[in-house]
Design a protein around this motif. Structure first.
Motif, PDB file in Angstrom:
ATOM      1  N   MET A   1       0.823  -1.191   0.000  1.00  0.00           N
ATOM      2  CA  MET A   1       0.000   0.000   0.000  1.00  0.00           C
ATOM      3  C   MET A   1       0.863   1.249   0.000  1.00  0.00           C
ATOM      4  O   MET A   1       0.350   2.319  -0.214  1.00  0.00           O
ATOM      5  CB  MET A   1      -0.938   0.011   1.197  1.00  0.00           C
ATOM      6  CG  MET A   1      -2.125  -0.870   0.999  1.00  0.00           C
ATOM      7  SD  MET A   1      -3.330  -0.706   2.299  1.00  0.00           S
ATOM      8  CE  MET A   1      -2.444  -1.372   3.673  1.00  0.00           C
ATOM      9  N   ASP A   2       2.078   1.116   0.304  1.00  0.00           N
ATOM     10  CA  ASP A   2       3.038   2.216   0.279  1.00  0.00           C
ATOM     11  C   ASP A   2       2.467   3.501   0.860  1.00  0.00           C
ATOM     12  O   ASP A   2       2.228   3.609   2.030  1.00  0.00           O
ATOM     13  CB  ASP A   2       3.565   2.454  -1.144  1.00  0.00           C
ATOM     14  CG  ASP A   2       4.304   1.236  -1.677  1.00  0.00           C
ATOM     15  OD1 ASP A   2       4.898   0.511  -0.859  1.00  0.00           O
ATOM     16  OD2 ASP A   2       4.264   1.002  -2.887  1.00  0.00           O
ATOM     17  N   ILE A   4      -0.431   4.973   0.227  1.00  0.00           N
ATOM     18  CA  ILE A   4      -1.879   5.134   0.193  1.00  0.00           C
ATOM     19  C   ILE A   4      -2.351   5.402   1.619  1.00  0.00           C
ATOM     20  O   ILE A   4      -2.124   4.631   2.529  1.00  0.00           O
ATOM     21  CB  ILE A   4      -2.585   3.870  -0.357  1.00  0.00           C
ATOM     22  CG1 ILE A   4      -2.162   3.585  -1.792  1.00  0.00           C
ATOM     23  CG2 ILE A   4      -4.096   4.024  -0.268  1.00  0.00           C
ATOM     24  CD1 ILE A   4      -2.539   4.668  -2.777  1.00  0.00           C
ATOM     25  N   LEU A  18      -6.836  -0.248  -5.589  1.00  0.00           N
ATOM     26  CA  LEU A  18      -6.494  -1.117  -4.471  1.00  0.00           C
ATOM     27  C   LEU A  18      -7.346  -2.375  -4.498  1.00  0.00           C
ATOM     28  O   LEU A  18      -8.499  -2.344  -4.932  1.00  0.00           O
ATOM     29  CB  LEU A  18      -6.709  -0.387  -3.146  1.00  0.00           C
ATOM     30  CG  LEU A  18      -5.858   0.858  -2.912  1.00  0.00           C
ATOM     31  CD1 LEU A  18      -6.289   1.544  -1.629  1.00  0.00           C
ATOM     32  CD2 LEU A  18      -4.388   0.498  -2.855  1.00  0.00           C
ATOM     33  N   THR A  19      -6.783  -3.452  -3.998  1.00  0.00           N
ATOM     34  CA  THR A  19      -7.551  -4.685  -3.880  1.00  0.00           C
ATOM     35  C   THR A  19      -8.494  -4.575  -2.686  1.00  0.00           C
ATOM     36  O   THR A  19      -8.320  -3.709  -1.814  1.00  0.00           O
ATOM     37  CB  THR A  19      -6.629  -5.903  -3.662  1.00  0.00           C
ATOM     38  OG1 THR A  19      -5.991  -5.771  -2.378  1.00  0.00           O
ATOM     39  CG2 THR A  19      -5.592  -6.025  -4.769  1.00  0.00           C
ATOM     40  N   ASP A  20      -9.457  -5.457  -2.634  1.00  0.00           N
ATOM     41  CA  ASP A  20     -10.362  -5.498  -1.491  1.00  0.00           C
ATOM     42  C   ASP A  20      -9.574  -5.692  -0.205  1.00  0.00           C
ATOM     43  O   ASP A  20      -9.835  -5.037   0.807  1.00  0.00           O
ATOM     44  CB  ASP A  20     -11.378  -6.630  -1.632  1.00  0.00           C
ATOM     45  CG  ASP A  20     -12.390  -6.383  -2.731  1.00  0.00           C
ATOM     46  OD1 ASP A  20     -12.459  -5.254  -3.266  1.00  0.00           O
ATOM     47  OD2 ASP A  20     -13.139  -7.340  -3.054  1.00  0.00           O
ATOM     48  N   GLU A  21      -8.603  -6.583  -0.240  1.00  0.00           N
ATOM     49  CA  GLU A  21      -7.802  -6.875   0.944  1.00  0.00           C
ATOM     50  C   GLU A  21      -7.016  -5.655   1.408  1.00  0.00           C
ATOM     51  O   GLU A  21      -6.886  -5.407   2.606  1.00  0.00           O
ATOM     52  CB  GLU A  21      -6.849  -8.048   0.683  1.00  0.00           C
ATOM     53  CG  GLU A  21      -7.544  -9.382   0.479  1.00  0.00           C
ATOM     54  CD  GLU A  21      -8.237  -9.534  -0.884  1.00  0.00           C
ATOM     55  OE1 GLU A  21      -7.845  -8.852  -1.867  1.00  0.00           O
ATOM     56  OE2 GLU A  21      -9.206 -10.309  -0.951  1.00  0.00           O
ATOM     57  N   GLU A  22      -6.493  -4.880   0.471  1.00  0.00           N
ATOM     58  CA  GLU A  22      -5.753  -3.671   0.831  1.00  0.00           C
ATOM     59  C   GLU A  22      -6.679  -2.637   1.487  1.00  0.00           C
ATOM     60  O   GLU A  22      -6.299  -1.999   2.472  1.00  0.00           O
ATOM     61  CB  GLU A  22      -5.074  -3.067  -0.401  1.00  0.00           C
ATOM     62  CG  GLU A  22      -3.897  -3.869  -0.892  1.00  0.00           C
ATOM     63  CD  GLU A  22      -3.353  -3.358  -2.215  1.00  0.00           C
ATOM     64  OE1 GLU A  22      -2.117  -3.346  -2.368  1.00  0.00           O
ATOM     65  OE2 GLU A  22      -4.138  -2.978  -3.102  1.00  0.00           O
ATOM     66  N   LEU A  23      -7.870  -2.493   0.956  1.00  0.00           N
ATOM     67  CA  LEU A  23      -8.820  -1.540   1.537  1.00  0.00           C
ATOM     68  C   LEU A  23      -9.249  -1.968   2.928  1.00  0.00           C
ATOM     69  O   LEU A  23      -9.296  -1.147   3.850  1.00  0.00           O
ATOM     70  CB  LEU A  23     -10.042  -1.388   0.631  1.00  0.00           C
ATOM     71  CG  LEU A  23      -9.814  -0.589  -0.639  1.00  0.00           C
ATOM     72  CD1 LEU A  23     -11.004  -0.723  -1.580  1.00  0.00           C
ATOM     73  CD2 LEU A  23      -9.545   0.870  -0.320  1.00  0.00           C
ATOM     74  N   SER A  25      -7.594  -3.866   5.009  1.00  0.00           N
ATOM     75  CA  SER A  25      -6.428  -3.692   5.877  1.00  0.00           C
ATOM     76  C   SER A  25      -6.226  -2.220   6.240  1.00  0.00           C
ATOM     77  O   SER A  25      -5.925  -1.886   7.392  1.00  0.00           O
ATOM     78  CB  SER A  25      -5.186  -4.249   5.189  1.00  0.00           C
ATOM     79  OG  SER A  25      -4.051  -4.058   5.979  1.00  0.00           O
ATOM     80  N   LEU A  26      -6.407  -1.342   5.277  1.00  0.00           N
ATOM     81  CA  LEU A  26      -6.260   0.099   5.524  1.00  0.00           C
ATOM     82  C   LEU A  26      -7.247   0.563   6.592  1.00  0.00           C
ATOM     83  O   LEU A  26      -6.873   1.281   7.527  1.00  0.00           O
ATOM     84  CB  LEU A  26      -6.490   0.866   4.221  1.00  0.00           C
ATOM     85  CG  LEU A  26      -6.285   2.367   4.246  1.00  0.00           C
ATOM     86  CD1 LEU A  26      -4.811   2.707   4.449  1.00  0.00           C
ATOM     87  CD2 LEU A  26      -6.782   2.987   2.955  1.00  0.00           C
ATOM     88  N   GLN A  29      -6.406  -0.884  10.130  1.00  0.00           N
ATOM     89  CA  GLN A  29      -5.246  -0.262  10.763  1.00  0.00           C
ATOM     90  C   GLN A  29      -5.480   1.202  11.133  1.00  0.00           C
ATOM     91  O   GLN A  29      -4.702   1.794  11.877  1.00  0.00           O
ATOM     92  CB  GLN A  29      -4.035  -0.368   9.830  1.00  0.00           C
ATOM     93  CG  GLN A  29      -3.579  -1.787   9.621  1.00  0.00           C
ATOM     94  CD  GLN A  29      -2.506  -1.887   8.555  1.00  0.00           C
ATOM     95  OE1 GLN A  29      -1.820  -0.920   8.243  1.00  0.00           O
ATOM     96  NE2 GLN A  29      -2.353  -3.069   7.980  1.00  0.00           N
TER      97      GLN A  29
END
Length: 131
Positions: A1-2, A4, A18-23, A25-26, A29
């Motif tokens: 995600m660098d 983002i 972004l992938t679903d998983e990245e969103l 996770s964002l 967190q």
């Protein structure tokens, strides 16, 4: 995600890349506030915005957003909806809904009482909350 961040997702269409998983996770967190009302507003802001574009994530993400609302002492899924459509959308909060988020809340979430009821009951069981 660098690089983002929540702000970039809210101000642009970076979330489309972004992938679903990245969103997920964002959002997981993200710590919008140490207080329950601030956390509720912060999560509602980002979650409603994302759900406008990725409605299939609404159950997972709304579970994150609803938890601090329950911690405020709201003890019924209808009151959760009232908090979201009333206090959050109408009052001047420091984390207001984006145009997309507002459209999702009014056009989709407000019509899906079953989703809120299911999430509410799941959190109450997980947290062993007694009213």
């Amino acid at each position: 995600m660098d690089d983002i961040t929540i702000d970039r997702v809210l101000k642009s269409k970076d979330l489309l890349n972004l992938t679903d998983e990245e969103l997920i996770s964002l959002v997981e967190q993200y710590v919008p506030s140490q207080g329950c009302s601030g956390a509720a507003y912060g999560y509602l802001q980002i979650v409603s915005h994302i759900c406008y574009f990725r409605e299939h994530l609404q159950s997972k993400l709304m579970k994150i957003a609803i938890r601090p609302i329950i911690y405020l002492g709201i003890n019924d899924h209808k009151e959760v909806l009232g908090f979201i459509t009333g206090e959050y959308l109408i009052e001047k909060t420091y984390k207001p809904a984006t145009e997309f988020g507002r459209d999702w809340i009014i056009g989709k979430l407000q019509l899906n009482e079953t989703l809120l009821k299911d999430i509410f009951e799941e959190i109450v069981i997980e947290e062993n909350i007694r009213f």
